[in-house]
Design a protein around this motif. Structure first.
Motif, PDB file in Angstrom:
ATOM      1  N   LYS A   1      -7.918  11.160   1.467  1.00 57.58           N
ATOM      2  CA  LYS A   1      -7.018  11.513   0.366  1.00 57.58           C
ATOM      3  C   LYS A   1      -5.589  11.203   0.801  1.00 57.58           C
ATOM      4  O   LYS A   1      -5.282  11.223   1.999  1.00 57.58           O
ATOM      5  N   VAL A   2      -4.747  10.889  -0.182  1.00 60.26           N
ATOM      6  CA  VAL A   2      -3.378  10.482   0.138  1.00 60.26           C
ATOM      7  C   VAL A   2      -2.387  11.209  -0.763  1.00 60.26           C
ATOM      8  O   VAL A   2      -2.748  11.724  -1.829  1.00 60.26           O
ATOM      9  N   ASN A   3      -1.113  11.243  -0.324  1.00 54.34           N
ATOM     10  CA  ASN A   3      -0.052  11.846  -1.121  1.00 54.34           C
ATOM     11  C   ASN A   3       1.210  11.002  -0.973  1.00 54.34           C
ATOM     12  O   ASN A   3       1.255  10.065  -0.158  1.00 54.34           O
TER      13      ASN A   3
ATOM     14  N   ILE B   1       0.862   4.143  -2.963  1.00 58.59           N
ATOM     15  CA  ILE B   1       0.572   5.557  -2.697  1.00 58.59           C
ATOM     16  C   ILE B   1       1.755   6.423  -3.116  1.00 58.59           C
ATOM     17  O   ILE B   1       1.582   7.511  -3.693  1.00 58.59           O
ATOM     18  N   PHE B   2       2.972   5.941  -2.864  1.00 58.13           N
ATOM     19  CA  PHE B   2       4.172   6.717  -3.179  1.00 58.13           C
ATOM     20  C   PHE B   2       4.313   6.932  -4.685  1.00 58.13           C
ATOM     21  O   PHE B   2       4.475   8.075  -5.147  1.00 58.13           O
ATOM     22  N   VAL B   3       4.242   5.844  -5.482  1.00 55.15           N
ATOM     23  CA  VAL B   3       4.437   5.986  -6.934  1.00 55.15           C
ATOM     24  C   VAL B   3       3.269   6.732  -7.567  1.00 55.15           C
ATOM     25  O   VAL B   3       3.452   7.511  -8.514  1.00 55.15           O
ATOM     26  N   GLY B   4       2.048   6.519  -7.048  1.00 50.02           N
ATOM     27  CA  GLY B   4       0.905   7.262  -7.560  1.00 50.02           C
ATOM     28  C   GLY B   4       0.995   8.730  -7.191  1.00 50.02           C
ATOM     29  O   GLY B   4       0.662   9.616  -7.995  1.00 50.02           O
TER      30      GLY B   4
ATOM     31  N   MET C   1       0.828  -1.204   0.000  1.00 55.06           N
ATOM     32  CA  MET C   1       0.000   0.000   0.000  1.00 55.06           C
ATOM     33  C   MET C   1       0.856   1.244   0.000  1.00 55.06           C
ATOM     34  O   MET C   1       0.578   2.225  -0.709  1.00 55.06           O
ATOM     35  N   GLY C   2       1.937   1.229   0.782  1.00 60.16           N
ATOM     36  CA  GLY C   2       2.819   2.389   0.849  1.00 60.16           C
ATOM     37  C   GLY C   2       3.477   2.699  -0.474  1.00 60.16           C
ATOM     38  O   GLY C   2       3.513   3.863  -0.904  1.00 60.16           O
TER      39      GLY C   2
ATOM     40  N   ALA D   1       5.454   7.068   1.629  1.00 60.43           N
ATOM     41  CA  ALA D   1       6.812   6.889   2.134  1.00 60.43           C
ATOM     42  C   ALA D   1       6.795   6.516   3.613  1.00 60.43           C
ATOM     43  O   ALA D   1       7.596   5.686   4.070  1.00 60.43           O
ATOM     44  N   GLU D   2       5.889   7.120   4.360  1.00 65.03           N
ATOM     45  CA  GLU D   2       5.779   6.818   5.796  1.00 65.03           C
ATOM     46  C   GLU D   2       5.429   5.345   6.019  1.00 65.03           C
ATOM     47  O   GLU D   2       5.980   4.690   6.910  1.00 65.03           O
ATOM     48  N   LEU D   3       4.503   4.828   5.220  1.00 65.84           N
ATOM     49  CA  LEU D   3       4.121   3.424   5.362  1.00 65.84           C
ATOM     50  C   LEU D   3       5.280   2.503   5.012  1.00 65.84           C
ATOM     51  O   LEU D   3       5.512   1.483   5.693  1.00 65.84           O
TER      52      LEU D   3
END
Length: 354
Positions: free
Chosen positions: A329-331, A107-110, A103-104, A336-338
């Motif tokens: 919403k995510v960024n 989210i990071f690449v997206g 998941m991390g 990166a945190e995950l």
């Protein structure tokens, strides 16, 4: 994921090494690992093609399910061999890997492509509601067993584990009925928002046949993997923590990792959530209870009790990921945190063991 297909050559090499020239367990184990990676990719590609015929919600479910096939088969053979500790360790590692690493990274690449990615509150709520119950079912037997200070009846723990496994399977089925049948329209509306329709490259029949063939091949390779794991651990000096928490989940999560990241790059973060978080939920509510029931059928019920480190890792990962999705919403920073959280937990298991 076709770039991984060349690794399929390791399947016949593994068979020859194991049954032909009888190489050491360590070498066969490494060859088997290399052979399982492309099979996981084939499963991912076939389910992705099938999902184009079935729709995004069922597609995400299929991706999560078939992505867990390697873990199901590896753990199934490990249960048959009586390696209960390895089974629970690898299942805990699968949950951590999916919910934090897969998941991390998605989210990071997206997030590198899209500044802010909105997520469906319905999809997030449904998955984390079920994950919440999964946490409850993991915490209860742990504290009741260790709170009794060793005075519990071993048979009572096993009986409770079996009853709990059945309850969890029922809840998982009810969750499927809710999301795929009775409230299917809610999830379809969320999944369809802003997503371009793709044309399948394979026919539905081709996708099903390839998926079935890959699953059979994974079964064969999984049996070899389990039969050589103890010899490989001794030969290379690897602990059970490394094999269970890190190695086996990474091998089994190749398809989910690639599929979830590809969906995120395309802006389909909701499907990424279905694949990654949905897979962790499926491990907790379907795969683990299935292993408990399978062990009972073999005559020695596996206790559904994780170690304190495994329990702590699972609880932290669910809470941390739920916090990330709290504002819907995510960024890239949250991704990166995950990933960093996964690295920290993996390092802790590697250093301190289970």
């Amino acid at each position: 994921m076709k770039y991984l297909y060349w690794l399929l050559v390791f399947i016949p090499i593994t068979l020859v090494a194991r049954f032909g020239i009888h190489l050491s367990d360590g070498i066969v184990f490494c060859l088997c690992c290399a052979g399982i990676i492309p099979l996981a990719a084939v499963l991912g590609d076939s389910t992705e093609q099938i999902s184009l015929y079935t729709g995004p919600k069922i597609g995400g479910f299929l991706n999560a399910t078939m992505g867990n096939v390697p873990e199901i088969l590896i753990c199934g053979f490990a249960v048959k061999a009586g390696m209960y500790s390895l089974v629970l360790t690898s299942l805990a590692g699968s949950m951590l890997g999916n919910i934090l690493l897969v998941m991390g990274m998605s989210i990071f690449v997206g997030g590198l492509k899209y500044k802010i990615m909105p997520v469906s509150k319905n999809i997030v709520k449904n998955n984390f509601d079920l994950l919440g119950f999964a946490l409850f079912s993991i915490i209860v037997p742990f504290f009741f067993k260790f709170g009794s200070r060793g005075g519990e009846d071993p048979n009572a723990v096993k009986e409770f584990s079996l009853a709990l496994a059945i309850v969890m399977l029922v809840l998982y089925i009810l969750g499927l009925i809710f999301s795929l049948i009775t409230h299917r329209d809610i999830f379809l509306e969320d999944a369809d928002d802003g997503e371009e329709e793709e044309e399948p490259e394979w026919s539905l029949k081709k996708g099903v046949v390839i998926m079935a063939a890959a699953a059979v091949a994974v079964a064969v390779m999984s049996e070899i993997l389990v039969s050589t794991v103890e010899g490989a651990a001794e030969q290379f000096g690897l602990g059970e923590a490394f094999i269970g928490i890190i190695l086996i989940p990474i091998l089994g999560n190749v398809a989910e990792h690639a599929s979830a990241c590809l969906m995120a790059i395309k802006g389909k973060i909701n499907i990424s959530i279905e694949i990654a978080v949905g897979s962790s939920m499926q491990i907790a509510l379907f795969v683990t209870p299935l292993m408990v029931i399978w062990s009972a059928m073999l005559g020695n019920t596996m206790e559904y009790v994780y170690t304190s480190m495994e329990l702590l890792g699972i609880v932290i990962s669910v809470i941390l990921t739920a916090t990330v999705f709290m504002d819907h919403k995510v960024n890239w920073l949250e991704g990166a945190e995950l990933m960093v959280a996964y690295i920290v937990l993996a390092g802790a298991f590697l250093v301190f063991g289970t």
